[in-house]
Design an enzyme around this catalytic site. Structure first.
Site, PDB file in Angstrom:
ATOM      1  N   CYS A  24       7.401 -26.255  10.971  1.00 18.02           N
ATOM      2  CA  CYS A  24       6.049 -25.688  10.896  1.00 18.02           C
ATOM      3  C   CYS A  24       4.980 -26.741  10.581  1.00 18.02           C
ATOM      4  O   CYS A  24       4.577 -27.497  11.458  1.00 18.02           O
ATOM      5  CB  CYS A  24       6.029 -24.547   9.882  1.00 18.02           C
ATOM      6  SG  CYS A  24       4.617 -23.430  10.091  1.00 18.02           S
ATOM      7  N   ARG A  77      -2.101 -14.632  14.427  1.00 12.83           N
ATOM      8  CA  ARG A  77      -0.897 -15.196  13.808  1.00 12.83           C
ATOM      9  C   ARG A  77       0.349 -14.686  14.528  1.00 12.83           C
ATOM     10  O   ARG A  77       0.467 -13.496  14.804  1.00 12.83           O
ATOM     11  CB  ARG A  77      -0.838 -14.821  12.323  1.00 12.83           C
ATOM     12  CG  ARG A  77       0.378 -15.382  11.579  1.00 12.83           C
ATOM     13  CD  ARG A  77       0.207 -15.277  10.079  1.00 12.83           C
ATOM     14  NE  ARG A  77      -0.789 -16.231   9.604  1.00 12.83           N
ATOM     15  CZ  ARG A  77      -0.510 -17.503   9.308  1.00 12.83           C
ATOM     16  NH1 ARG A  77       0.716 -17.985   9.439  1.00 12.83           N
ATOM     17  NH2 ARG A  77      -1.467 -18.303   8.872  1.00 12.83           N
ATOM     18  N   HIS A 105      11.388 -20.784  10.414  1.00 16.47           N
ATOM     19  CA  HIS A 105      11.739 -20.777   8.999  1.00 16.47           C
ATOM     20  C   HIS A 105      13.020 -19.948   8.834  1.00 16.47           C
ATOM     21  O   HIS A 105      13.727 -19.697   9.784  1.00 16.47           O
ATOM     22  CB  HIS A 105      10.604 -20.152   8.180  1.00 16.47           C
ATOM     23  CG  HIS A 105       9.314 -20.887   8.272  1.00 16.47           C
ATOM     24  ND1 HIS A 105       9.067 -22.027   7.543  1.00 16.47           N
ATOM     25  CD2 HIS A 105       8.193 -20.651   9.002  1.00 16.47           C
ATOM     26  CE1 HIS A 105       7.843 -22.455   7.818  1.00 16.47           C
ATOM     27  NE2 HIS A 105       7.290 -21.648   8.691  1.00 16.47           N
TER      28      HIS A 105
END
Length: 252
Positions: free
Chosen positions: A94, A128, A194
């Site tokens: 990220c 997002r 993640h």
């Protein structure tokens, strides 16, 4: 005597917002179970640079975390680029994935330079991309993780970088447009996954381990592995397969 593998955790104080330290734990545990001696150095801004590095792991962070590390990060840019070019295996998640690219353009148009290890740039958006994600990788099979980012990353064509994998869903992955996710250049992996990523994806963990061992010792071997260690490794792989199945069935 077990062979040592030196692992550097890059800025864990400020770039570990989504449990990315689990990647460090996974690598060290699997190294030990393969019969190696993992030696982990946590590198934060202002720390002395390790004398020997076989693998580098970096995580995600908020904007405040990136601002804290950025000055020190640029003082280490040449060293990190040299490691990457020499074939040192790296996993950048990220925020560190973005900083390893060429630049990040924020929503308000501000341009923040990266260190250019990964030929890619990122554009900040209001939308997002978030949720469990399955991507298809030629090298690692299906990769399962959890993305949470508003930056949209675009790989630069024709310069030796390729996606880590491809996603089926619309509006997901690197940029929500071209169905790519992550990046591969040299032995560097950049990704928005993640989760932590490596506990659920032992194939990637083992790539990092195998490459580190081959670079340092000329081969990856398990001569020092005991039967008990092999059995525990098999158990962890079974747990990972179960976790993968659950995550793949959950959109959020």
């Amino acid at each position: 005597m077990a062979k040592t593998i030196d692992v550097m955790s890059l800025y864990p104080k400020d770039m570990n917002i989504y449990g990315d330290s689990g990647n460090v734990l996974t690598v060290t545990r699997r190294l030990a179970l393969y019969g190696y001696e993992p030696r982990v150095t946590a590198y934060n801004q202002g720390d002395p640079w390790p004398e020997h590095i076989d693998m580098v792991l970096g995580g995600g962070g908020q904007d405040t975390g990136q601002k804290k590390i950025i000055d020190d990060f640029f003082t280490r840019a040449d060293a990190l680029a040299a490691l990457a070019e020499s074939g040192t295996p790296m996993l950048m998640i990220c925020g560190m994935y973005q900083l390893f690219g060429e630049y990040f353009e924020t929503v308000d148009g501000t341009r923040l330079d990266g260190i250019g290890v990964i030929p890619a740039h990122t554009i900040g958006r209001d939308v997002r991309m978030i949720g469990n994600l399955v991507e298809h990788s030629d090298e690692f099979g299906d990769v399962i993780g959890y993305e949470n980012h508003s930056g949209q990353t675009f790989l630069r064509a024709g310069v030796g970088v390729r996606p880590l994998g491809r996603v089926d869903q619309e509006g997901r992955g690197n940029n929500g447009e071209d169905h790519t996710e992550g990046a591969r250049v040299h032995n560097v992996i950049g990704t928005y996954m993640h989760g932590s990523l490596l506990p659920k994806n032992p194939a990637i963990a083992d790539f990092l381990i195998r490459t580190a061992a081959e670079n340092r010792y000329g081969e990856f071997g398990t001569a020092d592995q005991t039967d008990a260690q092999a059995a525990e490794l098999a158990r962890l792989d079974k747990v990972a397969a179960e976790a993968r199945a659950v995550a793949a069935g959950r959109p959020r």
